[in-house]
Motif scaffolding. Sequence first.
Motif, mmCIF file in Angstrom:
data_model
loop_
_atom_site.group_PDB
_atom_site.id
_atom_site.type_symbol
_atom_site.label_atom_id
_atom_site.label_comp_id
_atom_site.label_asym_id
_atom_site.label_seq_id
_atom_site.Cartn_x
_atom_site.Cartn_y
_atom_site.Cartn_z
ATOM 1 N N VAL A 1 0.858 -1.183 0.000
ATOM 2 C CA VAL A 1 0.000 0.000 0.000
ATOM 3 C C VAL A 1 0.891 1.229 0.000
ATOM 4 N N GLN A 2 0.593 2.153 -0.885
ATOM 5 C CA GLN A 2 1.295 3.435 -0.909
ATOM 6 C C GLN A 2 0.255 4.537 -0.777
ATOM 7 N N ILE A 3 0.554 5.493 0.080
ATOM 8 C CA ILE A 3 -0.316 6.660 0.255
ATOM 9 C C ILE A 3 0.459 7.888 -0.184
ATOM 10 N N ASP A 4 -0.126 8.661 -1.073
ATOM 11 C CA ASP A 4 0.443 9.931 -1.525
ATOM 12 C C ASP A 4 -0.469 11.043 -1.028
ATOM 13 N N LEU A 5 0.122 11.999 -0.346
ATOM 14 C CA LEU A 5 -0.629 13.146 0.155
ATOM 15 C C LEU A 5 -0.106 14.425 -0.472
ATOM 16 N N TRP A 6 -1.018 15.153 -1.079
ATOM 17 C CA TRP A 6 -0.744 16.476 -1.603
ATOM 18 C C TRP A 6 -2.086 17.110 -1.887
ATOM 19 N N THR A 7 -2.114 18.407 -1.900
ATOM 20 C CA THR A 7 -3.359 19.122 -2.135
ATOM 21 C C THR A 7 -3.448 19.380 -3.633
ATOM 22 N N HIS A 8 -4.433 18.751 -4.272
ATOM 23 C CA HIS A 8 -4.533 18.765 -5.730
ATOM 24 C C HIS A 8 -4.830 20.153 -6.292
ATOM 25 N N VAL A 9 -5.657 20.911 -5.620
ATOM 26 C CA VAL A 9 -5.999 22.259 -6.068
ATOM 27 C C VAL A 9 -5.828 23.173 -4.864
ATOM 28 N N VAL A 10 -4.931 24.124 -4.972
ATOM 29 C CA VAL A 10 -4.597 24.975 -3.837
ATOM 30 C C VAL A 10 -5.020 26.411 -4.097
ATOM 31 N N GLY A 11 -5.815 26.959 -3.180
ATOM 32 C CA GLY A 11 -6.114 28.380 -3.184
ATOM 33 C C GLY A 11 -6.884 28.890 -4.375
ATOM 34 N N THR A 12 -7.736 28.059 -4.969
ATOM 35 C CA THR A 12 -8.537 28.530 -6.097
ATOM 36 C C THR A 12 -9.997 28.491 -5.721
ATOM 37 N N SER A 13 -10.726 29.423 -6.175
ATOM 38 C CA SER A 13 -12.150 29.470 -5.903
ATOM 39 C C SER A 13 -12.910 29.029 -7.145
ATOM 40 N N GLY A 14 -13.764 28.067 -6.988
ATOM 41 C CA GLY A 14 -14.547 27.579 -8.109
ATOM 42 C C GLY A 14 -15.674 28.520 -8.491
ATOM 43 N N THR A 15 -15.857 29.600 -7.714
ATOM 44 C CA THR A 15 -16.968 30.495 -7.975
ATOM 45 C C THR A 15 -16.564 31.724 -8.764
ATOM 46 N N SER A 16 -15.292 31.860 -9.058
ATOM 47 C CA SER A 16 -14.830 33.049 -9.781
ATOM 48 C C SER A 16 -15.357 33.056 -11.216
ATOM 49 N N ASN A 17 -15.797 34.209 -11.670
ATOM 50 C CA ASN A 17 -16.287 34.343 -13.043
ATOM 51 C C ASN A 17 -15.165 34.742 -13.986
ATOM 52 N N TYR A 18 -14.005 35.051 -13.451
ATOM 53 C CA TYR A 18 -12.914 35.531 -14.270
ATOM 54 C C TYR A 18 -11.725 34.615 -14.116
ATOM 55 N N LEU A 19 -10.988 34.447 -15.162
ATOM 56 C CA LEU A 19 -9.795 33.616 -15.142
ATOM 57 C C LEU A 19 -8.643 34.438 -15.667
ATOM 58 N N SER A 20 -7.596 34.514 -14.900
ATOM 59 C CA SER A 20 -6.417 35.239 -15.335
ATOM 60 C C SER A 20 -5.309 34.228 -15.552
ATOM 61 N N PHE A 21 -4.742 34.191 -16.733
ATOM 62 C CA PHE A 21 -3.630 33.292 -17.002
ATOM 63 C C PHE A 21 -2.725 33.923 -18.036
ATOM 64 N N ASP A 22 -1.494 33.471 -18.035
ATOM 65 C CA ASP A 22 -0.482 33.972 -18.948
ATOM 66 C C ASP A 22 -0.237 32.898 -20.002
ATOM 67 N N VAL A 23 -0.646 33.146 -21.232
ATOM 68 C CA VAL A 23 -0.514 32.167 -22.304
ATOM 69 C C VAL A 23 0.952 31.799 -22.511
ATOM 70 N N SER A 24 1.862 32.733 -22.313
ATOM 71 C CA SER A 24 3.276 32.439 -22.523
ATOM 72 C C SER A 24 3.802 31.402 -21.542
ATOM 73 N N SER A 25 3.110 31.226 -20.405
ATOM 74 C CA SER A 25 3.570 30.248 -19.430
ATOM 75 C C SER A 25 2.893 28.884 -19.627
ATOM 76 N N MET A 26 1.992 28.800 -20.587
ATOM 77 C CA MET A 26 1.299 27.532 -20.825
ATOM 78 C C MET A 26 2.206 26.564 -21.575
ATOM 79 N N THR A 27 2.123 25.315 -21.215
ATOM 80 C CA THR A 27 2.902 24.304 -21.931
ATOM 81 C C THR A 27 2.297 24.126 -23.319
#
Length: 176
Positions: free
Chosen positions: A86-112
Amino acid sequence: MVDLLGKKCVPCNMKELRPMTEEAANTLMPQVPEWSLVNEGGILKLQKTYKVKTFLKGLEFFQLVAGVAEAEGHHPDLHLSNWNNVQIDLWTHVVGTSGTSNYLSFDVSSMTPCKLTMVLLIIEEHKAICFESILIVTEWLRFVSTQGGLTENDFILAAKIGRLDAHHVLRRSVAK
């Protein structure tokens, strides 16, 4: 020293919640001594492996861990392989984001290139940039742009998993 056992996990969508640095994580490691700090693709995680007595005891162990995880509202990745590992991995999959925001800010240059290709494919599938495709792309970007990481929640859950009465399902020696 932070009393991890006396704390409760906080909601992961709190804007104040941010991934820990490796230095901050190392200050909490002594409180979860049988766990390892691993870096997978730039994301810090806590990891621990166990040997269980039988395959069915492995599933029973999952149930014990699930009970603690549900009570905390924080859920680990659980793996059972080769019938007794048995292996257990702990990490927070989504950190500090609100699912209720109507706006999304992202930098296309940083996208893979992969993320950017997916955006273009979604737009192409809809044959035009219309309101529906913008919503789809926005939701998809919100999902892929969120960065997970290690938070105090992961240490709280690790400490509580460590306190489980699981001797009846585990082999005598715990694998590291």
